[in-house]
Design a protein around this motif. Structure first.
Motif, PDB file in Angstrom:
ATOM      1  N   GLN A  81      -9.494   0.148   2.139  1.00  0.00           N
ATOM      2  CA  GLN A  81      -8.142   0.196   1.150  1.00  0.00           C
ATOM      3  C   GLN A  81      -7.984   1.692   0.581  1.00  0.00           C
ATOM      4  O   GLN A  81      -6.826   1.989   0.781  1.00  0.00           O
ATOM      5  CB  GLN A  81      -8.099  -0.926   0.187  1.00  0.00           C
ATOM      6  N   ALA A  98       0.990   4.084  -2.654  1.00  0.00           N
ATOM      7  CA  ALA A  98       0.673   5.494  -2.335  1.00  0.00           C
ATOM      8  C   ALA A  98       1.761   6.298  -3.036  1.00  0.00           C
ATOM      9  O   ALA A  98       1.541   7.188  -3.479  1.00  0.00           O
ATOM     10  CB  ALA A  98       0.790   5.568  -1.083  1.00  0.00           C
ATOM     11  N   GLN A 157      -0.869   8.441   1.455  1.00  0.00           N
ATOM     12  CA  GLN A 157      -0.387   9.633   0.481  1.00  0.00           C
ATOM     13  C   GLN A 157      -0.167  11.036   1.281  1.00  0.00           C
ATOM     14  O   GLN A 157       0.527  11.562   1.158  1.00  0.00           O
ATOM     15  CB  GLN A 157      -1.392   9.710  -0.848  1.00  0.00           C
ATOM     16  N   TYR A 178     -11.308  -2.504  -5.396  1.00  0.00           N
ATOM     17  CA  TYR A 178     -10.702  -1.801  -3.802  1.00  0.00           C
ATOM     18  C   TYR A 178     -11.508  -1.584  -3.047  1.00  0.00           C
ATOM     19  O   TYR A 178     -12.802  -1.118  -3.082  1.00  0.00           O
ATOM     20  CB  TYR A 178      -9.819  -0.511  -4.459  1.00  0.00           C
ATOM     21  N   LEU A 211      -5.049   4.396   1.280  1.00  0.00           N
ATOM     22  CA  LEU A 211      -4.269   4.806   0.302  1.00  0.00           C
ATOM     23  C   LEU A 211      -4.127   6.020   0.201  1.00  0.00           C
ATOM     24  O   LEU A 211      -2.861   6.758   0.160  1.00  0.00           O
ATOM     25  CB  LEU A 211      -4.847   4.153  -1.232  1.00  0.00           C
ATOM     26  N   ARG A 253       0.561  -1.166  -0.082  1.00  0.00           N
ATOM     27  CA  ARG A 253      -0.019  -0.166  -0.096  1.00  0.00           C
ATOM     28  C   ARG A 253       0.723   1.409   0.026  1.00  0.00           C
ATOM     29  O   ARG A 253       0.431   2.083  -0.670  1.00  0.00           O
ATOM     30  CB  ARG A 253      -0.996  -0.080   1.142  1.00  0.00           C
TER      31      ARG A 253
END
Lengths: 827, 229
Positions: free
Chosen positions: A299, A7, A307, A295, A303, A3
């Motif tokens: 999730q 990201a 970020q 997704y 994500l 992940r």
């Protein structure tokens, strides 16, 4: 891990498309300003702590009029405390038929335990820093003494019975106090020569200072052991518990700096919230695709959280670096004005900046981000499916908690914090309400204006909700900027009023009745402006309404100090010009046996109007009734008094006069003449003190200016963020209108009108709120006088219309530049 | 669930008494009612009907993008009503591919990155190779780094096809895949779609109002006012 990797890739792709620029910039500004301020404040504060120790030239200082018991010194030895001693007294020196009242200071071998002395060989040669006093047989003097007594370096100077060799000119000593002994020209000798001078006999008036230095623990142990043994006339001070407090100007400035950095954070926060809102709205479609590709909701959220965490870390790191450089540049610019030794930057302050970045980012960005979690995969087929916005509680709650946390960091006062927050919330509500009314009112104009104006104004009332948000953003930014500018200008004016260029820099004390006229005349002839001559009678306050004062005051209060020593009492027909009567009256014809008391002392002694105060003056008792309470500004270099009696109350007692005057540096020779003509008069030169205060003010002004640049930058970011949030729909409408045949210039004019009117409304509301806020701030926090600024009130709405119009015009230029085909294809 | 997917039943989609009702200003509105059919593995089925007949709603229910009001849908032996939002997402991730009328490419990702996306979501290390191979297969090897806005409609739909097939889904839903294309480009896309479908042995469910296109499928389900006729 996958992940995080994802990201990172998404982040790289988003940054490539410029989606994150505004967000990053806003965060960098917030972090840079808070890091710069926390680093700067931390370093200056720690330097001040260090200087406080220097000010005492020790960690603990015991002052005593007589020598202290040997056992005390032994206790110090047991605790591994370094020790030194100084003895200060006044003495009149006579050389070459000239005589001069000087403050003699005899220092022991270890003096000073902290700090340094500055000496030089000639009046105008380079200063040298040394960490010891004069050797036995030598004397160091202030340069003024040489000219006054017609001496030069290398000559002999007789102090009492002892002739000493003048080896250096001393220009700085760390522990110079503001009392009579220190403010008279300094003569420094070695303690070993003190006895030989034979000046100090039994009963002579002298101040003895015993300095101790060691670990905090040992110093406090020593202090606790010492306290019960102290006599009435002995006092102890230590750097940990009795550190001199910041002056009121410094205190105001520190609060101002802290609150300003919150303003910068808040403005940046608005930009972050707006940029994230746009970011999240522009990611609805891609999120729907992700959801369609399988997704899960969490999730998706993870994500984006990853970020944003990465964004937070990157922007905070850059922000910290910018903040670090900013405070280094600031310190470098001010290096001439700051102490030679500045505490090193603390890594904790940088950590604070990093934390601040992450907290601010999530505080303002989380609610719009959470919306992404709720994007339905069905949006892939039905674009009109927009996720519900986060609850208002979450949006405002998070920002509110963050604000309370930040503000309480600087105010250390929950009541004040909640007061500020409450005022902010109320302001926002009022601005929103007024904005609603004004935007609605623009409708009334529609029937009376041409097509271009109609299109420009139509959008204002049609999209009232989003326009109110924009007005709120613009006006809070403007409000913050107006507040910064006004408060800064007023703070500086306030200080400069106290320290006008020709603020008195000398005090003349002990002027006798028969000398007053002559002295006044002489000063006038020399072109020296002199302030009022006040008579001074020494007396002690002994009772309030027949109750002895000792029973009223608490220890350590200002009152406690006031009753343990003789006060300078005066009488006058009118109060001093800069005194303000806060209670009672000062009639032009005052009855005798009335007294006006200074406000803070009155509060500390719990004295009210009508109370009867009894004083002992020259072993007689005088009682007077309190007819007024005065606010005194002690920062002005003019004579001021705790007690001002009505004429005819204490006039019969022996008195001298005190006054203050300004003397330019090139006229310093006048002092020698005055001392020759009035040998009994004491002259205090407070130039050094004034210079120091002025230096501090210049430093602070520069620091405040500096912070303002951050606020301005953040303000511009909000402008662009606000423009950006509506950009997509503007582009769409613009493209449709162009497809239908509207000219580019027509669209440009519409944008220009819309943003200018929006700017004007925002400016108008900002000015209104600013005046209210400044009034509250001056009245409750800064304790300064408030005046409505008319120029500003007219200028801001016009300037705001111009700048917001320009920014809107520039920010929306893509509306007329984008190819209609490309836009319609991207839909 | 995996075991059920791998069992690869003859009937890969089973729909029974499916209804979808939504609330409107004028009371409940029935979009689909009493829908029932089975689709076998590797079969190609066209769902046709006039605008408003419920085609797209049926597709969104079959793909788990929306939930039915009543009735049941079984995909690969798994009842959709037993799955929550995340369960349906997982099913889509493992077994379903999509092609849309409006392509639905991410505008800030280039062609290659768009195709890599579903593989990246499952952490496939060969994402780049697989994606570029498939783009090569659809004839876009020269367009890998182009953004969607730099591609023609036909090229964008080819990228979308590559993205749909790159995970080798068991079922592919196509919603009016040629709706936004001219007839010649549309023909090319359909040709490619059926070729890829054959190569991958995918079950194809195609929603269209184009009779010509529907005729290419093995079976046609026609909807009228929310019912199969």
């Amino acid at each position: 891990m996958n992940r995080l990797y994802l990201a990172l890739r998404f982040l790289r792709r988003d940054s490539r498309s410029g989606e994150l620029t505004l967000l990053m910039l806003a965060l960098i500004i917030a972090v840079a300003s808070s890091t710069a301020i926390s680093l700067f404040a931390d370093r200056i504060n720690r330097t001040m702590n260090y200087q406080a120790a220097e000010f005492l030239a020790a960690d603990l200082l015991l002052s005593s009029p007589e020598p202290i018991a040997y056992s005390i010194l032994q206790q110090g030895n047991k605790l591994d405390l370094k020790q030194s001693q100084t003895t200060e007294f006044s003495s009149v020196l006579m050389e070459n038929d000239e005589f001069l009242l000087v403050g003699v200071k005899a220092v022991s071998a270890n003096y000073p335990l902290y700090g340094y002395l500055k000496i030089r060989q000639q009046s105008y040669t380079e200063e040298q820093t040394v960490y010891h006093g004069p050797k036995s047989g030598n004397v160091w003097v202030e340069s003024h003494i040489l000219s006054a007594l017609k001496l030069k370096l290398g000559d002999q100077l007789r102090v009492g019975e002892k002739a000493l060799h003048i080896s250096q000119i001393v220009s700085y000593e760390p522990d110079k106090r503001g009392d009579l002994y220190s403010l008279s020209p300094r003569v420094m000798i070695n303690s070993a020569d003190l006895e030989a001078t034979q000046v100090l006999q039994a009963g002579s008036h002298a101040h003895r200072f015993f300095q101790f230095a060691g670990s905090e623990e040992n110093i406090l142990t020593f202090k606790r052991g010492l306290e019960p043994q102290l006599t009435v006339s002995q006092r102890i001070m230590d750097v940990y518990e009795d550190r001199p407090k910041l002056g009121s100007a410094l205190q105001k400035a520190e609060r101002y700096l802290g609150l300003s950095s919150i303003v910068v954070i808040l403005i940046s926060g608005v930009a972050i919230a707006m940029a994230t809102r746009r970011y999240s709205e522009r990611h609805f479609n891609s999120t729907a695709i992700l959801r369609c590709l399988g997704y899960k909701q969490n999730q998706v959220l993870q994500l984006f959280l990853w970020q944003f965490l990465l964004i937070g870390l990157i922007a905070s790191t850059i922000g910290c670096a910018v903040g670090w450089i900013s405070q280094e540049v600031l310190l470098h610019t001010l290096r001439e004005l700051l102490p030679a030794k500045i505490a090193a930057p603390s890594i904790l302050a940088v950590f604070f900046g990093m934390m601040m970045g992450i907290i601010v980012l999530f505080g303002f960005a989380l609610p719009p981000l959470l919306r992404l979690k709720r994007v339905s995969p069905l949006r892939i087929l039905r674009r009109d499916l927009v996720p519900l916005p986060s609850s208002a509680w979450l949006v405002y709650g998070l920002a509110l908690v963050l604000l309370i946390f930040l503000i309480s960091q600087y105010t250390d006062d929950l009541k004040l914090t909640l007061g500020i927050i409450g005022a902010c919330a109320l302001s926002l509500l009022i601005i929103a309400g007024l904005a609603y009314l004004l935007l609605t009112a623009t409708r009334l104009l529609l029937a009376h204006v041409n097509l271009t104006w109609r299109f420009g104004l139509q959008d204002l009332s049609r999209n009232r909700r989003s326009n109110i948000v924009q007005v709120l953003a613009f006006s809070t930014t403007l409000l913050a900027i107006i507040l910064s500018f006004t408060v800064r200008t007023d703070l500086i004016n306030d200080w400069q009023q106290h320290l006008a260029d020709e603020a008195p820099n000398h005090f003349a004390l002990n002027v006798f009745d028969d000398q007053k006229e002559a002295l006044q005349q002489e000063l006038k002839q020399q072109g020296v402006k002199v302030s009022h001559f006040y008579p001074v009678v020494r007396g002690r306050l002994v009772a309030i309404n027949t109750t002895p004062v000792q029973q009223i005051v608490t220890k350590e209060s200002q009152g406690e100090r006031a009753i343990h020593r003789d006060l300078s009492l005066t009488w006058a027909k009118a109060p001093a010009k800069d005194n303000k009567i806060t209670a009672g009256l000062w009639p032009s014809q005052r009855k005798s046996h009335m007294v006006s008391i200074e406000q803070k002392l009155a509060k500390s002694l719990k004295v009210k109007l009508g109370d009867k105060l009894t004083f002992t003056i020259a072993s007689q008792q005088v009682t007077a009734q309190v007819d007024s309470i005065r606010k005194v500004n002690w920062d002005t270099m003019k004579p001021n008094f705790y007690m001002m009696f009505s004429p005819g109350t204490i006039d019969q007692f022996a008195h001298t006069y005190i006054t203050s005057f300004y003397l330019a540096t090139e006229k310093k020779d006048v002092l020698n003449q005055l001392l020759k003509h009035y040998p009994a008069m004491t002259l205090l030169d407070v130039d050094l003190l004034l210079q120091q205060i002025k230096r501090i003010l210049i430093q602070l002004t520069a620091a405040i200016n500096y912070l303002l640049y951050f606020a301005l930058l953040a303000g511009f970011l909000v402008l662009f963020a606000a423009v950006q949030t509506t950009l997509d729909s503007r582009i769409y409408t613009g493209v449709l209108m162009r497809t239908l045949g509207a000219k580019r210039s027509f669209l440009q004019k519409i944008q220009w009108i819309e943003f200018s009117v929006l700017g004007f409304i925002a400016g108008l509301l900002a000015v209104l709120m600013a005046q209210l806020a400044i009034y509250a701030l001056y009245h409750f926090v800064l304790k300064m006088d408030f005046n409505i600024n008319l120029t500003l009130s007219l200028l801001v709405p016009l300037a705001s219309a111009l700048f917001i119009g320009l920014a809107g015009f520039w920010g929306t230029r893509s509306v007329v530049n984008q190819s209609p085909m490309q836009v319609l294809r991207e839909l | 669930m995996n075991s059920k997917i791998e069992k690869d039943n003859a009937s890969i989609i089973a729909v029974d008494k499916l209804c979808k009702t939504v609330n409107s200003h004028n009371g409940p509105l029935t979009i689909l009612s009493a829908i029932g059919f089975n689709i076998s593995s590797a079969e190609s089925v066209a769902i046709i009907g006039a605008s408003g007949s419920g085609k797209s709603t049926l597709l969104s229910l079959l793909a788990g993008l929306d939930v039915a009001s009543s009735g049941s849908i079984e995909i690969l032996g798994q009842s959709m009503s037993e799955l929550n939002e995340d369960g349906r997402a997982a099913l889509r991730h493992q077994a379903i591919g999509f092609v849309f009328q409006s392509f639905q490419l991410l505008p800030n990702l280039n062609a290659l990155e768009n195709v890599m996306l579903p593989l990246e979501l499952s952490g496939d290390k060969k994402a780049k190779t697989l994606a570029s191979d498939l783009l090569d297969r659809v004839g876009l090897s020269q367009r890998l780094t182009h953004l969607p806005s730099q591609l023609s409609g036909g090229e964008q739909q080819r990228v979308a096809l590559a993205r749909a097939f790159v995970t080798r889904p068991k079922i592919l839903f196509a919603d009016e895949p040629t709706g936004n294309l001219d007839s010649s480009t549309g023909d090319n896309i359909i040709k490619l779609l059926f070729e890829l479908n054959k190569e991958n042995q995918t079950t194809l469910i195609l929603v269209t109002h184009d009779q010509r296109l529907a005729q290419r499928c093995e079976r046609i389900i026609e909807l009228k006012a929310g019912r199969i006729i």
